[in-house]
Design a protein around this motif. Structure first.
Motif, PDB file in Angstrom:
ATOM      1  N   ASP A  48       0.808  -1.217   0.000  1.00  0.00           N
ATOM      2  CA  ASP A  48       0.000   0.000   0.000  1.00  0.00           C
ATOM      3  C   ASP A  48       0.843   1.269   0.000  1.00  0.00           C
ATOM      4  O   ASP A  48       0.329   2.360  -0.203  1.00  0.00           O
ATOM      5  N   ARG A  51       4.751   3.420  -4.939  1.00  0.00           N
ATOM      6  CA  ARG A  51       4.455   4.445  -5.941  1.00  0.00           C
ATOM      7  C   ARG A  51       5.132   3.992  -7.224  1.00  0.00           C
ATOM      8  O   ARG A  51       6.242   3.466  -7.203  1.00  0.00           O
ATOM      9  N   LEU A  52       4.470   4.214  -8.335  1.00  0.00           N
ATOM     10  CA  LEU A  52       5.003   3.766  -9.614  1.00  0.00           C
ATOM     11  C   LEU A  52       6.337   4.439  -9.947  1.00  0.00           C
ATOM     12  O   LEU A  52       7.262   3.792 -10.432  1.00  0.00           O
ATOM     13  N   TRP A  66       8.258   5.087 -15.322  1.00  0.00           N
ATOM     14  CA  TRP A  66       7.051   4.457 -14.776  1.00  0.00           C
ATOM     15  C   TRP A  66       6.196   3.844 -15.878  1.00  0.00           C
ATOM     16  O   TRP A  66       5.559   2.820 -15.684  1.00  0.00           O
ATOM     17  N   ALA A  70       3.984   0.255 -16.482  1.00  0.00           N
ATOM     18  CA  ALA A  70       2.582   0.223 -16.903  1.00  0.00           C
ATOM     19  C   ALA A  70       2.419  -0.623 -18.170  1.00  0.00           C
ATOM     20  O   ALA A  70       1.522  -1.461 -18.261  1.00  0.00           O
ATOM     21  N   HIS A  77      -4.287   2.709 -17.573  1.00  0.00           N
ATOM     22  CA  HIS A  77      -4.100   3.883 -16.716  1.00  0.00           C
ATOM     23  C   HIS A  77      -3.060   3.499 -15.666  1.00  0.00           C
ATOM     24  O   HIS A  77      -3.142   2.408 -15.082  1.00  0.00           O
ATOM     25  N   PRO A  78      -2.085   4.369 -15.393  1.00  0.00           N
ATOM     26  CA  PRO A  78      -1.029   4.019 -14.445  1.00  0.00           C
ATOM     27  C   PRO A  78      -1.523   3.554 -13.077  1.00  0.00           C
ATOM     28  O   PRO A  78      -0.924   2.673 -12.465  1.00  0.00           O
ATOM     29  N   ALA A  79      -2.623   4.098 -12.592  1.00  0.00           N
ATOM     30  CA  ALA A  79      -3.131   3.725 -11.267  1.00  0.00           C
ATOM     31  C   ALA A  79      -3.533   2.252 -11.196  1.00  0.00           C
ATOM     32  O   ALA A  79      -3.535   1.656 -10.114  1.00  0.00           O
ATOM     33  N   GLU A  80      -3.837   1.651 -12.330  1.00  0.00           N
ATOM     34  CA  GLU A  80      -4.239   0.242 -12.352  1.00  0.00           C
ATOM     35  C   GLU A  80      -3.123  -0.684 -11.872  1.00  0.00           C
ATOM     36  O   GLU A  80      -3.390  -1.733 -11.295  1.00  0.00           O
ATOM     37  N   LEU A  82      -0.913  -0.455  -9.483  1.00  0.00           N
ATOM     38  CA  LEU A  82      -0.768  -0.601  -8.033  1.00  0.00           C
ATOM     39  C   LEU A  82      -2.107  -0.647  -7.304  1.00  0.00           C
ATOM     40  O   LEU A  82      -2.159  -0.497  -6.088  1.00  0.00           O
ATOM     41  N   ALA A  83      -3.172  -0.905  -8.027  1.00  0.00           N
ATOM     42  CA  ALA A  83      -4.512  -0.844  -7.443  1.00  0.00           C
ATOM     43  C   ALA A  83      -4.795  -1.936  -6.425  1.00  0.00           C
ATOM     44  O   ALA A  83      -5.597  -1.746  -5.512  1.00  0.00           O
TER      45      ALA A  83
END
Length: 101
Positions: A48, A51-52, A66, A70, A77-80, A82-83
């Motif tokens: 948790d 960070r990418l 980064w 990905a 989307h980059p957030a995916e 580390l989701a």
């Protein structure tokens, strides 16, 4: 036009002129490489606090890479990437400067 580490380095461009005669250059859309074209160098279990950009710096030598992580994980989307805490993600091998990915 772009730094050699940019995901847009080497992308084809097109040029047009506005009615006023100003030259406008734009980059054509970039398609992510197919999964089998990316060589994976490591696996990482997502925490948790990840960070990418931090993972890119640790594994690839620059936080600006980064997007390579990905791409290796087929994230739109980059957030995916580390989701999901605890998920295993692929870390690609670092790109060779000047080489196309």
């Amino acid at each position: 036009m772009f730094d050699e580490r940019s995901r847009y380095a080497g992308q084809p461009t097109r040029e047009r002129s506005t009615p006023a005669g100003r030259r406008v250059v734009h980059v054509l859309p970039r398609l992510a490489p197919p999964p089998d074209a990316i060589q994976h160098g490591a696996r990482h279990l997502v925490t948790d606090s990840d960070r990418l950009d931090g993972l890119a710096f640790r594994h690839l030598g620059t936080p600006e890479a980064w997007w390579m992580i990905a791409d290796a994980n087929r994230a739109m989307h980059p957030a995916e990437v580390l989701a999901t805490t605890g998920a295993e993600i692929a870390i690609p091998l670092p790109a060779v400067p000047g080489a196309r990915r």
